[in-house]
Design a protein around this motif. Structure first.
Motif, PDB file in Angstrom:
ATOM      1  N   GLY A  85       0.817  -1.217   0.000  1.00  0.00           N
ATOM      2  CA  GLY A  85       0.000   0.000   0.000  1.00  0.00           C
ATOM      3  C   GLY A  85       0.840   1.251   0.000  1.00  0.00           C
ATOM      4  O   GLY A  85       1.992   1.248  -0.421  1.00  0.00           O
ATOM      5  N   HIS A  86       0.265   2.349   0.516  1.00  0.00           N
ATOM      6  CA  HIS A  86       0.893   3.663   0.355  1.00  0.00           C
ATOM      7  C   HIS A  86       0.312   4.625   1.378  1.00  0.00           C
ATOM      8  O   HIS A  86      -0.617   4.287   2.109  1.00  0.00           O
ATOM      9  N   ARG A  87       0.854   5.856   1.390  1.00  0.00           N
ATOM     10  CA  ARG A  87       0.358   6.903   2.289  1.00  0.00           C
ATOM     11  C   ARG A  87      -0.457   7.944   1.529  1.00  0.00           C
ATOM     12  O   ARG A  87      -0.841   8.955   2.091  1.00  0.00           O
ATOM     13  N   THR A  88      -0.681   7.700   0.278  1.00  0.00           N
ATOM     14  CA  THR A  88      -1.356   8.708  -0.544  1.00  0.00           C
ATOM     15  C   THR A  88      -2.828   8.341  -0.734  1.00  0.00           C
ATOM     16  O   THR A  88      -3.206   7.177  -0.587  1.00  0.00           O
ATOM     17  N   VAL A  89      -3.632   9.341  -1.075  1.00  0.00           N
ATOM     18  CA  VAL A  89      -5.056   9.073  -1.326  1.00  0.00           C
ATOM     19  C   VAL A  89      -5.185   8.164  -2.550  1.00  0.00           C
ATOM     20  O   VAL A  89      -5.944   7.205  -2.563  1.00  0.00           O
ATOM     21  N   LYS A  90      -4.418   8.491  -3.591  1.00  0.00           N
ATOM     22  CA  LYS A  90      -4.417   7.658  -4.792  1.00  0.00           C
ATOM     23  C   LYS A  90      -3.188   6.762  -4.791  1.00  0.00           C
ATOM     24  O   LYS A  90      -2.214   7.051  -4.097  1.00  0.00           O
ATOM     25  N   GLY A  91      -3.192   5.717  -5.621  1.00  0.00           N
ATOM     26  CA  GLY A  91      -2.030   4.835  -5.713  1.00  0.00           C
ATOM     27  C   GLY A  91      -2.452   3.528  -6.356  1.00  0.00           C
ATOM     28  O   GLY A  91      -3.195   2.757  -5.747  1.00  0.00           O
ATOM     29  N   VAL A  92      -1.999   3.294  -7.590  1.00  0.00           N
ATOM     30  CA  VAL A  92      -2.431   2.094  -8.317  1.00  0.00           C
ATOM     31  C   VAL A  92      -1.240   1.307  -8.866  1.00  0.00           C
ATOM     32  O   VAL A  92      -1.350   0.622  -9.877  1.00  0.00           O
ATOM     33  N   THR A  93      -0.088   1.443  -8.163  1.00  0.00           N
ATOM     34  CA  THR A  93       1.094   0.728  -8.638  1.00  0.00           C
ATOM     35  C   THR A  93       0.943  -0.772  -8.359  1.00  0.00           C
ATOM     36  O   THR A  93       0.894  -1.178  -7.209  1.00  0.00           O
ATOM     37  N   GLY A  94       0.870  -1.551  -9.398  1.00  0.00           N
ATOM     38  CA  GLY A  94       0.803  -3.003  -9.216  1.00  0.00           C
ATOM     39  C   GLY A  94      -0.531  -3.459  -8.638  1.00  0.00           C
ATOM     40  O   GLY A  94      -1.505  -2.707  -8.563  1.00  0.00           O
ATOM     41  N   LEU A  95      -0.559  -4.723  -8.247  1.00  0.00           N
ATOM     42  CA  LEU A  95      -1.791  -5.297  -7.691  1.00  0.00           C
ATOM     43  C   LEU A  95      -2.023  -4.750  -6.284  1.00  0.00           C
ATOM     44  O   LEU A  95      -1.081  -4.362  -5.593  1.00  0.00           O
ATOM     45  N   ASP A  96      -3.270  -4.761  -5.856  1.00  0.00           N
ATOM     46  CA  ASP A  96      -3.637  -4.176  -4.561  1.00  0.00           C
ATOM     47  C   ASP A  96      -3.522  -5.253  -3.460  1.00  0.00           C
ATOM     48  O   ASP A  96      -4.504  -5.902  -3.097  1.00  0.00           O
ATOM     49  N   LEU A  97      -2.294  -5.420  -2.964  1.00  0.00           N
ATOM     50  CA  LEU A  97      -2.084  -6.464  -1.958  1.00  0.00           C
ATOM     51  C   LEU A  97      -2.598  -6.033  -0.588  1.00  0.00           C
ATOM     52  O   LEU A  97      -2.833  -6.881   0.279  1.00  0.00           O
TER      53      LEU A  97
END
Ligand SMILES: Cc1cc2nc3c(=O)[nH]c(=O)nc-3n(C[C@H](O)[C@H](O)[C@H](O)COP(=O)(O)OP(=O)(O)OC[C@H]3O[C@@H](n4cnc5c(N)ncnc54)[C@H](O)[C@@H]3O)c2cc1C
Length: 452
Positions: free
Chosen positions: A178-190
């Motif tokens: 995951g990430h700390r941003t509102v958006k973020g679609v790098t790779g599959l959503d593990l």
């Protein structure tokens, strides 16, 4: 097994608990299910490195590990058995960061949901998932079960409120999804994959949570009493169909309401009374409450609308007392089917038919705002008799036929593992099983749960 305990002790010292009381407690959660025997030890992790050490030893020795939060689960997911390690995350309670401007918090998994929200309130923010168990369940457990709650029709479930998770894998390696941003679609959503994974893919040791600002305005409450459960279910479906978004909309059928009133020493409700409790918040709370009241009244209810905070709390206490009230009636198999909101009246009809045909008592409470029903199959004795399982089986099939699902929020655990393949279908079941094998090739993470 002595070797495994010795290996754990060498690394973790007193955090390895082999006392009979701790091992016996780890055999059960709040589902009423109990494993066949005691696990070899309970590890009380206080740090990520404790979890990593446990998983390294477990994978080196092929020893199964059952992650455990507060043990309030209702599907038997945290129950550990003979030859297994119960890995408790309840001691990992630190809040690493609260960033109100970015609407996020970074926490350890063992913090209780209510404790987190007390800390967040000082910053004018909150984490929205609010299981009725929020005072006693952990954030890690909420994530691992994909918990819902009373407010989720308006504010979302856990799946809508997690940006990222830190996970210790089966071999002890720490990874960050995951990430700390509102958006973020790098790779599959593990991150999404971990939500609701019930300890079968990895151990959640940290989470980056998505927060909301605390709602403004005066909360308004609506208490609507119906004489017929089908009319009540149709009334709640009409509220959401009208585009209204109550923060809470709960339905208690006649048996539930009677049992809760008895438990709380309140005057008995009129025979056959069914109650819908709704709350509205935000700047339009008063107007929304008025419109919800009108819709429920035209569906046949006598309606009370109030802006008194004490009355709001009183109504919530009645709803939150459902679980202890069911315990006072006997052993309860608490089910968790979810159906499209428009199908709720048919689901209530089917449960009433199953109750009659099987000669059972099945009180039902529903998160009516989102179509999630909790039928409680009441029985005597500690074990669920075959007749109750047959009735539950029939109910699951009706829920699926109505376009619903076996479990809206409690998870599969051991209780619903038998029906998983039926809902998923063979191909999807194989895909999911393949993902489990990729994460956990030795099948040491919570074996015997979900995928059996
Ligand atoms: C009175 C009462 C009311 C409830 N109301 C609701 C409700 O409204 N909505 C709802 O959704 N649930 C409800 N529940 C069920 C329960 O509280 C939730 O499922 C909760 O999310 C479980 O949290 P826990 O910390 O107790 O987890 P546990 O019961 O300890 O564990 C649950 C599952 O998660 C896994 N797990 C726990 N922690 C981790 C971790 N850190 N990493 C990996 N896996 C982990 C376990 O292996 C297990 O499979 C209620 C229960 C009770 C007793």
């Amino acid at each position: 097994m002595t070797d495994v305990v010795e290996m754990l002790r060498a690394e973790l010292g007193e955090r390895v608990d082999t006392s009979p009381a701790a091992r016996a407690a780890a055999r059960t959660d709040r589902s009423g299910q109990r494993s066949a025997g005691d696990p070899i030890a309970v590890v009380h992790a206080t740090d990520v490195s404790d979890v990593q050490a446990t998983m390294r030893i477990a994978s080196a020795t092929g020893t199964p590990v059952v992650p455990r939060g507060a043990g309030t689960g209702l599907a038997g997911g945290a129950n550990s058995d003979v030859g297994e390690i119960s890995l408790s995350l309840a001691g990992m309670t630190r809040i690493h960061e609260i960033a109100p401007d970015d609407l996020l918090a970074v926490v350890e998994p063992g913090i209780l949901n209510a404790d987190l929200n007390t800390a967040l309130a000082e910053h004018g923010v909150w984490w929205a998932p609010d299981p009725a168990s929020r005072a006693i369940s952990t954030v890690g457990g909420n994530i691992a079960t994909g918990a819902g709650g009373l407010l989720c029709a308006k504010y979302g479930v856990v799946r809508d409120a997690v940006l990222g998770v830190d996970v210790v894998l089966a071999d002890g390696e720490l990874v960050r999804f995951g990430h700390r941003t509102v958006k973020g679609v790098t790779g599959l959503d593990l991150t999404a994959l971990m939500i609701g994974s019930e300890g079968t893919l990895g151990v959640i040791v940290g989470a980056t949570l998505k927060l909301r600002r605390l709602p403004t305005g005066i909360v308004h409450s609506i208490a609507a009493v119906f004489s017929d459960v089908r009319a009540a279910a149709a009334g709640t479906a009409a509220v959401t169909a009208a585009g209204l978004s109550p923060a809470i909309m709960e339905l208690m059928d006649a048996t539930s309401l009677r049992a809760v009133h008895a438990l709380l020493d309140l005057p008995a409700p009129a025979a056959g009374s069914v109650q819908v409790t709704a709350q509205t918040d935000g700047p339009d709370a008063a107007e929304e409450a008025r419109r919800i009241g009108e819709i429920l009244a035209s569906a046949g209810a006598s309606v009370e609308v109030s802006d008194d905070p004490d009355r709001a709390e009183e109504l919530l206490v009645i709803r939150r007392s459902m679980h202890p009230a069911m315990e006072s009636l006997g052993t309860a198999l608490i089910e968790d089917v979810s159906v499209p909101r428009s199908a709720m009246p048919d689901m209530f009809d089917a449960i009433a038919r199953i109750e009659r045909e099987h000669g059972l008592v099945i009180p039902v409470v529903a998160h009516a705002g989102d179509g999630n029903l909790h039928p409680n199959f009441i029985c005597d004795g500690p074990d669920i008799p075959p007749e109750v399982w047959r009735a539950a089986d029939e109910m699951f099939r009706v829920a699926l036929a109505l376009g619903g699902t076996l479990t809206g929020e409690h998870g599969v655990g051991v209780l619903k593992a038998h029906w998983l393949r039926e809902e998923l279908g063979d191909r999807q079941w194989e895909l999911q099983r393949g993902i489990k094998t990729l994460f956990d090739p030795q099948n040491i993470l919570n074996p015997g749960k979900v995928f059996v």
